[in-house]
Write an enzyme that holds these catalytic residues in place. Structure first.
Site, PDB file in Angstrom:
ATOM      1  N   GLU A   1       1.509 -14.730   3.668  1.00  0.00           N
ATOM      2  CA  GLU A   1       1.120 -15.764   4.635  1.00  0.00           C
ATOM      3  C   GLU A   1      -0.138 -15.354   5.401  1.00  0.00           C
ATOM      4  O   GLU A   1      -1.075 -16.133   5.545  1.00  0.00           O
ATOM      5  CB  GLU A   1       2.258 -16.008   5.641  1.00  0.00           C
ATOM      6  CG  GLU A   1       3.581 -16.409   5.020  1.00  0.00           C
ATOM      7  CD  GLU A   1       4.494 -15.214   4.770  1.00  0.00           C
ATOM      8  OE1 GLU A   1       4.037 -14.221   4.161  1.00  0.00           O
ATOM      9  OE2 GLU A   1       5.661 -15.277   5.185  1.00  0.00           O
TER      10      GLU A   1
ATOM     11  N   ASN B   1       0.849  -1.186   0.000  1.00  0.00           N
ATOM     12  CA  ASN B   1       0.000   0.000   0.000  1.00  0.00           C
ATOM     13  C   ASN B   1       0.884   1.235   0.000  1.00  0.00           C
ATOM     14  O   ASN B   1       1.984   1.208   0.572  1.00  0.00           O
ATOM     15  CB  ASN B   1      -0.893  -0.030   1.259  1.00  0.00           C
ATOM     16  CG  ASN B   1      -2.012   0.974   1.189  1.00  0.00           C
ATOM     17  OD1 ASN B   1      -1.819   2.158   1.427  1.00  0.00           O
ATOM     18  ND2 ASN B   1      -3.192   0.504   0.837  1.00  0.00           N
TER      19      ASN B   1
HETATM   20 ZN    ZN Z   1       4.891 -11.555   7.217  1.00  0.00          ZN
END
Ligand code: ZN
Length: 148
Positions: free
Chosen positions: A73, A63
């Site tokens: 993850e 971002n």
């Molecule tokens: Zn991470």
């Protein structure tokens, strides 16, 4: 100590991998293609296998407000939890680094730990070789749900 252990699993882990793990690493590499990382250009993909063999993938999503970025993850785990899956068997992580295995950041280790200590993390290279460690090995003496 953990370095020695990691080396042992590296040698073993790159060969004789179960077919479902070979596929998991391949899915992580595929998920990496969706990475949104215009700032770091560091693509990461993850593929998460639930206890009942559902597969959830994720990629890193950066971002312009840097600290709002999400790791691959955690992206995959949040997708699984949002679909009602909280028991995990393994996660594979893939990046473009050819000289080292991609390793989960501290935040992701803590996020993994929320869902148990004894499940497997396969840190891979683009050639499909990997290093396998459990969540507990990656985050010893951790703080988790049982501590509250
Ligand atoms: Zn991470």
């Amino acid at each position: 100590m953990s370095q020695v252990k990691a080396k042992e699993t590296e040698d073993h882990g790159s060969k004789n991998l179960p077919q479902e793990i070979v596929k998991l690493i391949s899915q992580a590499q595929e998920a990496k293609k969706q990475a949104y990382c215009p700032y770091s250009n560091f693509r990461v993909g993850a593929a998460l296998l639930t206890q009942d063999n559902r597969l959830f993938t994720g990629c890193n999503v950066e971002n312009a407000c840097y600290n709002l970025g999400v790791c691959a993850e955690r992206n995959a785990m949040a997708k699984a939890v949002s679909e009602g899956y909280k028991e995990f068997k393994a996660i594979a992580i893939a990046s473009d680094q050819t000289d080292r295995f991609i390793s989960p950041c501290g935040g992701c280790r803590q996020f993994m730990r929320e869902f148990g200590l004894n499940w497997d993390v396969y840190m891979s290279k683009p050639n499909g070789s990997c290093l396998k460690m459990t969540v507990e090995e990656l985050l010893p003496l951790s703080f988790g749900p049982d501590d509250l």
